[in-house]
Design a protein around this motif. Structure first.
Motif, short mmCIF file in Angstrom:
data_model
loop_
_atom_site.label_atom_id
_atom_site.label_comp_id
_atom_site.label_asym_id
_atom_site.label_seq_id
_atom_site.Cartn_x
_atom_site.Cartn_y
_atom_site.Cartn_z
N VAL A 134 0.88 -1.17 0.00
CA VAL A 134 0.00 0.00 0.00
C VAL A 134 0.92 1.21 0.00
CG1 VAL A 134 -2.00 -1.07 1.13
CG2 VAL A 134 -0.23 -0.03 2.53
N ARG A 135 0.56 2.25 -0.82
CA ARG A 135 1.43 3.41 -0.88
C ARG A 135 0.59 4.60 -1.35
NH1 ARG A 135 -0.13 4.36 -5.41
NH2 ARG A 135 1.37 6.03 -5.50
N GLY A 136 1.18 5.75 -1.30
CA GLY A 136 0.41 6.96 -1.59
C GLY A 136 0.01 7.60 -0.28
N ALA A 137 0.25 8.88 -0.13
CA ALA A 137 0.09 9.52 1.18
C ALA A 137 -1.26 9.25 1.84
CB ALA A 137 0.34 11.02 1.04
N PRO A 138 -2.40 9.54 1.19
CA PRO A 138 -3.68 9.30 1.89
C PRO A 138 -3.91 7.84 2.25
CG PRO A 138 -4.00 10.79 0.05
CD PRO A 138 -2.61 10.22 -0.09
N THR B 117 7.53 3.53 9.62
CA THR B 117 7.50 2.78 8.36
C THR B 117 7.99 3.61 7.17
OG1 THR B 117 5.15 3.38 8.16
CG2 THR B 117 5.68 1.19 9.07
N ARG B 118 7.55 4.89 7.07
CA ARG B 118 8.01 5.75 5.97
C ARG B 118 8.02 7.20 6.46
NH1 ARG B 118 5.46 4.80 0.18
NH2 ARG B 118 7.43 5.77 -0.43
N PRO B 119 9.03 7.99 6.07
CA PRO B 119 9.23 9.29 6.72
C PRO B 119 8.59 10.50 6.04
CG PRO B 119 11.13 8.76 5.38
CD PRO B 119 10.18 7.60 5.25
N ASN C 162 8.25 2.98 -10.99
CA ASN C 162 7.30 2.97 -12.11
C ASN C 162 5.85 3.05 -11.68
OD1 ASN C 162 9.38 2.54 -14.22
ND2 ASN C 162 9.65 0.59 -13.15
N GLN C 163 5.56 3.87 -10.70
CA GLN C 163 4.16 4.00 -10.26
C GLN C 163 3.26 4.51 -11.40
OE1 GLN C 163 6.78 4.87 -8.37
NE2 GLN C 163 6.30 5.04 -6.19
N GLY C 164 3.85 5.30 -12.31
CA GLY C 164 3.05 5.78 -13.44
C GLY C 164 2.75 4.67 -14.43
N VAL D 116 -0.36 16.98 -10.30
CA VAL D 116 0.34 15.93 -9.55
C VAL D 116 -0.22 15.83 -8.14
CG1 VAL D 116 2.47 16.27 -10.90
CG2 VAL D 116 2.13 17.52 -8.73
N GLY D 117 0.21 14.83 -7.43
CA GLY D 117 -0.16 14.68 -6.02
C GLY D 117 0.95 15.21 -5.14
N THR D 118 0.90 14.90 -3.86
CA THR D 118 1.92 15.31 -2.92
C THR D 118 1.88 14.41 -1.70
OG1 THR D 118 2.72 17.10 -1.47
CG2 THR D 118 0.36 17.07 -1.98
N ALA E 173 6.32 18.42 -1.40
CA ALA E 173 7.12 17.20 -1.55
C ALA E 173 6.30 16.20 -2.35
CB ALA E 173 7.48 16.60 -0.20
N ASN E 174 6.89 15.64 -3.35
CA ASN E 174 6.23 14.63 -4.17
C ASN E 174 7.28 13.73 -4.77
OD1 ASN E 174 3.66 13.61 -5.15
ND2 ASN E 174 4.31 14.26 -7.18
N LYS E 175 6.82 12.71 -5.51
CA LYS E 175 7.76 11.74 -6.07
C LYS E 175 8.91 12.42 -6.80
CE LYS E 175 7.43 8.33 -5.50
NZ LYS E 175 8.01 7.89 -4.21
C1 LIG Z 1 -1.94 11.09 -3.42
S1 LIG Z 1 -0.41 10.88 -2.71
C2 LIG Z 1 0.45 10.18 -4.02
C3 LIG Z 1 1.92 10.36 -3.91
O1 LIG Z 1 2.52 9.29 -3.17
C4 LIG Z 1 3.46 8.66 -4.02
O2 LIG Z 1 4.58 8.21 -3.34
P1 LIG Z 1 4.74 6.61 -3.06
O3 LIG Z 1 4.24 5.89 -4.28
O4 LIG Z 1 6.22 6.46 -2.83
O5 LIG Z 1 3.92 6.35 -1.82
C5 LIG Z 1 3.84 9.75 -4.99
O6 LIG Z 1 4.71 10.69 -4.41
C6 LIG Z 1 2.51 10.34 -5.27
O7 LIG Z 1 2.49 11.58 -5.88
#
Ligand SMILES: CSC[C@H]1O[C@H](OP(=O)(O)O)[C@H](O)[C@@H]1O
Length: 379
Positions: free
Chosen positions: A52-56, A94-96, A206-208, A245-247, A257-259
């Motif tokens: 699971v990843r992505g800030a929210p 877990t992640r900073p 490669n999240q995109g 983009v997201g953040t 801060a973003n990817k």
């Molecule tokens: C809507 S937050 C998405 C944001 O999180 C991603 O990081 P990660 O895949 O390492 O959790 C990336 O920065 C996205 O823009």
């Protein structure tokens, strides 16, 4: 959003009312697999390994991680304060970078410490569910506000699709549902506004290419995957109408801060007068920080994420291959910070604002102490 026509979220409570289900994002796009997590360790691992990843979504997952942590202690007659604190610390580590993690954990800790120990298990699951449900509605609101920007772009050039460039995955896979940067795209698509999304592949994970392309494809949104270094060329040739983009963390001043690689897209956008928007829920705003370049912790991840890649082999199986010579060092910063001066606007659940108007849009934002950011061991 939909997966093979079925409405799905990225995280859910299983029928037993205690186990937490997730989509295992490390298996996409070539395998769609879910996992059932039954304890704190499994959720901590899921966040660290980016199942699971992505800030929210990290925030919602951590909230459910707190609920999972209450299970064994509840069986012993009640959850002590120390159990709550230890679970908070374990998940915070877990992640900073994504501040939603701390925001969700602080909220869960505050609620649980105000709840009698014998009631903490049920209360934890209720609060985690509330965080998840709120995220869905907040992202839907971000979509509605962002839709106005896409509609305006279409009215300026009604004879062609609106070309939107996005970086990484700020889609529904990065949230509980809808996404942040993609929420306006899904609503525009459903409103019949023609779109074309330039999807940065977003090395090294490669999240995109793996996630954004997959979810847009599942929803029928026209898109093309591009190498990360292509965006500037597209903008120079007038092929991008706006960037969204997201953040993972945005400061009170609007530093984002973003990817990794987002900053470079913002520079190219500014140089070519392309509007650069950041979509975010207010849970991603760190009101305790102003200077993001100096103050936001940037996660460094394993060099293997750069040196190795897993893909679909000709025989239909998944294979991992090496891209970098064995003897070469690898540096893998997962995020960068785009200064507010390069951000055209922030698309929030309350509307679109310039970075300098962020505090005005959220006059009720909590000062650091009230946000649970009192100096504690994990500071
Ligand atoms: C809507 S937050 C998405 C944001 O999180 C991603 O990081 P990660 O895949 O390492 O959790 C990336 O920065 C996205 O823009």
């Amino acid at each position: 959003m939909k997966v093979a026509g079925e409405a799905m979220r990225t995280i859910w409570l299983e029928p037993d009312g205690r186990t937490v289900g997730i989509i295992d994002q490390t298996r996409l796009p070539f395998r769609y697999e879910t996992a059932a997590l039954s304890d704190l360790a499994a959720m901590a691992t899921a966040i660290t390994t980016m199942q699971v990843r992505g800030a929210p979504l990290i925030g919602a997952a951590a909230a459910y991680g707190m609920a999972l942590a209450m299970r064994p202690d509840a069986a012993d007659g009640g959850v002590e304060d120390g159990d709550v604190e230890r679970a908070h610390a374990r998940l915070l580590a877990t992640r900073p970078t994504a501040v939603n993690l701390r925001w969700a954990l602080d909220r869960m800790r505050e609620v649980l410490l105000l709840t009698p120990p014998s009631d903490r298990l049920d209360r934890a699951y209720a609060e985690a569910a509330a965080i998840a449900d709120e995220d869905v509605e907040i992202c839907r609101s971000i979509g509605r506000h962002g839709l106005h920007l896409i509609r305006a772009a279409h009215l300026r050039n009604p004879d062609r699709p609106v070309r939107v460039l996005t970086h990484c995955n700020a889609g529904w896979l990065a949230t509980v549902d809808w996404g942040t940067a993609t929420a306006p795209l899904y609503l525009a698509h459903e409103a019949g506004i023609p779109l074309h999304v330039w999807v940065d592949e977003t090395r090294p994970r490669n999240q995109g290419a793996f996630l954004t392309a997959w979810e847009l494809g599942q929803h029928g949104v026209p898109h093309a995957v591009i190498p990360d270094n292509t965006g500037g060329h597209l903008m120079q040739h007038g092929l991008v109408d706006l960037v969204i983009v997201g953040t993972d963390r945005t400061t009170a001043k609007g530093d984002v801060a973003n990817k990794i690689g987002t900053y470079l897209k913002a520079l190219a956008a500014r140089d070519n007068d392309v509007p650069f928007y950041v979509a975010l829920p207010s849970s991603t705003i760190d009101w305790t920080l102003e200077d993001g370049v100096q103050g936001i912790p940037i996660e460094e991840r394993s060099g293997d994420e750069v040196a190795l890649i897993t893909g679909l082999a000709g025989h239909g199986g998944l294979e991992t291959v090496r891209l970098v010579p064995e003897g070469s060092a690898v540096v893998n910063y997962a995020f960068d910070v785009t200064p507010a001066r390069l951000v055209t606007g922030l698309i929030t659940e309350r509307g679109v604002c310039s970075p300098e108007d962020l505090a005005q849009l959220f006059p009720d934002h909590q000062p650091p102490a009230a946000m649970g950011r009192v100096p504690v061991n994990d500071e």
